[in-house]
Design a protein around this motif. Sequence first.
Motif, PDB file in Angstrom:
ATOM      1  N   ASN A   1       0.825  -1.212   0.000  1.00  0.00           N
ATOM      2  CA  ASN A   1       0.000   0.000   0.000  1.00  0.00           C
ATOM      3  C   ASN A   1       0.855   1.256   0.000  1.00  0.00           C
ATOM      4  O   ASN A   1       2.027   1.232   0.395  1.00  0.00           O
ATOM      5  CB  ASN A   1      -0.903   0.011   1.237  1.00  0.00           C
ATOM      6  CG  ASN A   1      -1.850  -1.163   1.270  1.00  0.00           C
ATOM      7  OD1 ASN A   1      -2.817  -1.201   0.532  1.00  0.00           O
ATOM      8  ND2 ASN A   1      -1.571  -2.131   2.135  1.00  0.00           N
ATOM      9  N   ALA A   2       0.243   2.350  -0.430  1.00  0.00           N
ATOM     10  CA  ALA A   2       0.907   3.653  -0.401  1.00  0.00           C
ATOM     11  C   ALA A   2      -0.139   4.746  -0.213  1.00  0.00           C
ATOM     12  O   ALA A   2      -1.309   4.574  -0.573  1.00  0.00           O
ATOM     13  CB  ALA A   2       1.688   3.893  -1.690  1.00  0.00           C
ATOM     14  N   ILE A   3       0.310   5.852   0.369  1.00  0.00           N
ATOM     15  CA  ILE A   3      -0.521   7.044   0.528  1.00  0.00           C
ATOM     16  C   ILE A   3       0.229   8.217  -0.091  1.00  0.00           C
ATOM     17  O   ILE A   3       1.407   8.445   0.211  1.00  0.00           O
ATOM     18  CB  ILE A   3      -0.815   7.358   2.011  1.00  0.00           C
ATOM     19  CG1 ILE A   3      -1.560   6.201   2.686  1.00  0.00           C
ATOM     20  CG2 ILE A   3      -1.609   8.662   2.135  1.00  0.00           C
ATOM     21  CD1 ILE A   3      -2.979   6.007   2.206  1.00  0.00           C
ATOM     22  N   ASP A   4      -0.434   8.972  -0.950  1.00  0.00           N
ATOM     23  CA  ASP A   4       0.156  10.140  -1.605  1.00  0.00           C
ATOM     24  C   ASP A   4      -0.662  11.386  -1.287  1.00  0.00           C
ATOM     25  O   ASP A   4      -1.896  11.323  -1.173  1.00  0.00           O
ATOM     26  CB  ASP A   4       0.147   9.982  -3.128  1.00  0.00           C
ATOM     27  CG  ASP A   4       1.212   9.023  -3.637  1.00  0.00           C
ATOM     28  OD1 ASP A   4       1.964   8.474  -2.811  1.00  0.00           O
ATOM     29  OD2 ASP A   4       1.270   8.821  -4.870  1.00  0.00           O
ATOM     30  N   ILE A   5       0.032  12.518  -1.194  1.00  0.00           N
ATOM     31  CA  ILE A   5      -0.617  13.837  -1.198  1.00  0.00           C
ATOM     32  C   ILE A   5       0.010  14.629  -2.337  1.00  0.00           C
ATOM     33  O   ILE A   5       1.231  14.822  -2.374  1.00  0.00           O
ATOM     34  CB  ILE A   5      -0.424  14.589   0.132  1.00  0.00           C
ATOM     35  CG1 ILE A   5      -1.041  13.794   1.286  1.00  0.00           C
ATOM     36  CG2 ILE A   5      -1.063  15.985   0.046  1.00  0.00           C
ATOM     37  CD1 ILE A   5      -0.797  14.422   2.642  1.00  0.00           C
ATOM     38  N   GLN A   6      -0.813  15.058  -3.280  1.00  0.00           N
ATOM     39  CA  GLN A   6      -0.352  15.812  -4.445  1.00  0.00           C
ATOM     40  C   GLN A   6      -0.850  17.252  -4.355  1.00  0.00           C
ATOM     41  O   GLN A   6      -2.032  17.482  -4.060  1.00  0.00           O
ATOM     42  CB  GLN A   6      -0.882  15.166  -5.741  1.00  0.00           C
ATOM     43  CG  GLN A   6      -0.628  13.671  -5.872  1.00  0.00           C
ATOM     44  CD  GLN A   6       0.832  13.335  -6.080  1.00  0.00           C
ATOM     45  OE1 GLN A   6       1.633  14.185  -6.473  1.00  0.00           O
ATOM     46  NE2 GLN A   6       1.192  12.096  -5.808  1.00  0.00           N
ATOM     47  N   HIS A   7       0.049  18.196  -4.605  1.00  0.00           N
ATOM     48  CA  HIS A   7      -0.308  19.619  -4.620  1.00  0.00           C
ATOM     49  C   HIS A   7      -0.434  20.063  -6.071  1.00  0.00           C
ATOM     50  O   HIS A   7       0.526  19.984  -6.837  1.00  0.00           O
ATOM     51  CB  HIS A   7       0.772  20.428  -3.900  1.00  0.00           C
ATOM     52  CG  HIS A   7       0.531  21.911  -3.923  1.00  0.00           C
ATOM     53  ND1 HIS A   7       1.533  22.836  -3.703  1.00  0.00           N
ATOM     54  CD2 HIS A   7      -0.605  22.641  -4.149  1.00  0.00           C
ATOM     55  CE1 HIS A   7       1.023  24.053  -3.794  1.00  0.00           C
ATOM     56  NE2 HIS A   7      -0.267  23.957  -4.057  1.00  0.00           N
ATOM     57  N   VAL A   8      -1.618  20.533  -6.445  1.00  0.00           N
ATOM     58  CA  VAL A   8      -1.906  20.919  -7.824  1.00  0.00           C
ATOM     59  C   VAL A   8      -1.699  22.415  -8.003  1.00  0.00           C
ATOM     60  O   VAL A   8      -2.229  23.231  -7.234  1.00  0.00           O
ATOM     61  CB  VAL A   8      -3.346  20.532  -8.216  1.00  0.00           C
ATOM     62  CG1 VAL A   8      -3.631  20.924  -9.658  1.00  0.00           C
ATOM     63  CG2 VAL A   8      -3.572  19.033  -8.014  1.00  0.00           C
ATOM     64  N   GLY A   9      -0.940  22.775  -9.015  1.00  0.00           N
ATOM     65  CA  GLY A   9      -0.758  24.173  -9.365  1.00  0.00           C
ATOM     66  C   GLY A   9      -1.825  24.627 -10.340  1.00  0.00           C
ATOM     67  O   GLY A   9      -2.973  24.185 -10.281  1.00  0.00           O
ATOM     68  N   THR A  10      -1.447  25.488 -11.268  1.00  0.00           N
ATOM     69  CA  THR A  10      -2.424  26.029 -12.217  1.00  0.00           C
ATOM     70  C   THR A  10      -3.005  24.948 -13.117  1.00  0.00           C
ATOM     71  O   THR A  10      -4.224  24.878 -13.326  1.00  0.00           O
ATOM     72  CB  THR A  10      -1.774  27.111 -13.093  1.00  0.00           C
ATOM     73  OG1 THR A  10      -1.245  28.138 -12.249  1.00  0.00           O
ATOM     74  CG2 THR A  10      -2.796  27.711 -14.056  1.00  0.00           C
ATOM     75  N   ASP A  11      -2.129  24.091 -13.642  1.00  0.00           N
ATOM     76  CA  ASP A  11      -2.631  23.089 -14.573  1.00  0.00           C
ATOM     77  C   ASP A  11      -2.071  21.689 -14.358  1.00  0.00           C
ATOM     78  O   ASP A  11      -2.570  20.735 -14.940  1.00  0.00           O
ATOM     79  CB  ASP A  11      -2.349  23.511 -16.024  1.00  0.00           C
ATOM     80  CG  ASP A  11      -0.847  23.703 -16.283  1.00  0.00           C
ATOM     81  OD1 ASP A  11      -0.066  23.665 -15.321  1.00  0.00           O
ATOM     82  OD2 ASP A  11      -0.480  23.897 -17.456  1.00  0.00           O
TER      83      ASP A  11
END
Length: 221
Positions: A189-199
Motif C-alpha cells: 500500500n501507499a498514501i500520496d498527497i499531491q499539490h496541484v498548481g495552475t494546470d
Amino acid sequence: MSESRPTASSTARARVLLRTAAVAAATAALLGGTASAAPVRPAAPTAAQDAGRHQAPRSWPERLVDRSPDLVQPKALTVDRSIGARRAAQEVHLAQQLYTFWNTGRQKYLDAAISPQFRDNTLPPGRPQGPTGPALASRTFRGAVPDLTCELSDVLVTGDKITARLVFRGHFTGTFQGVQGTGRQVEFNAIDIQHVGTDRIVEDWHIEDNTALLAQLGVNG
C-alpha cells in the motif's frame, strides 16, 4: 290513393336528428364506460429511451471522473464542492493520469500529470529530484515486478490537494538488488498527497509500505 312524399325540409330535419342522436349515444357510451372502441396503446419506447431509463444521471462527484478506458478509475471518490466543478474535474483527471502512469509505466501519462518544476518532498535515497524521480522509480519497480499494477482505491480532493490511497500488485519475476524473483505475489500500500498548481501537479508527499514490499521481495531493508 296518392302517396305522401317527404319534403326537402323534413328530410334535412331527420338527418340532423339522426346525427344528434348518434353523437349523444357515443358520448353516453364513453362516459358510461361501455364503448367497445379498441384501446389506444402507447408507442413502444425507442432504444435510446429504453436505455435512458436504466442509466440514471451520474451524481456528484461521479460525473467528474473521466471514463476513458485507458485511464484508471477511482474505486472511491470524495470531492470538496467549494472548489467548483471545473477545478474539481481537473484535479480528478490529473489523479487519473498520474496513477495511470504508475499502473502502466507509460511516460506520456506522467508528463501530462506533473509540472516540469515538480518537487518530491519525501525523496527516497538515491532517487533524483524532479520529474525524473518518478520515472526512475517506475522503471526500478517494473524491473522487479514487470506486471505491476496500481489500484486507485481512494481519492480525496480538497482545495488544491489530492490525497490518494493506492494498492500496488504484481509478481516478482524480475530482479531487485541482485535478487532474482521466483514469481512470488507482491502487494503493498501507499498514501500520496499531491499539490496541484495552475494546470499540473507541482509537488508531492508520499509514504509506501516498504517493509511489506521488501519482505515479499525477499530483500533485507
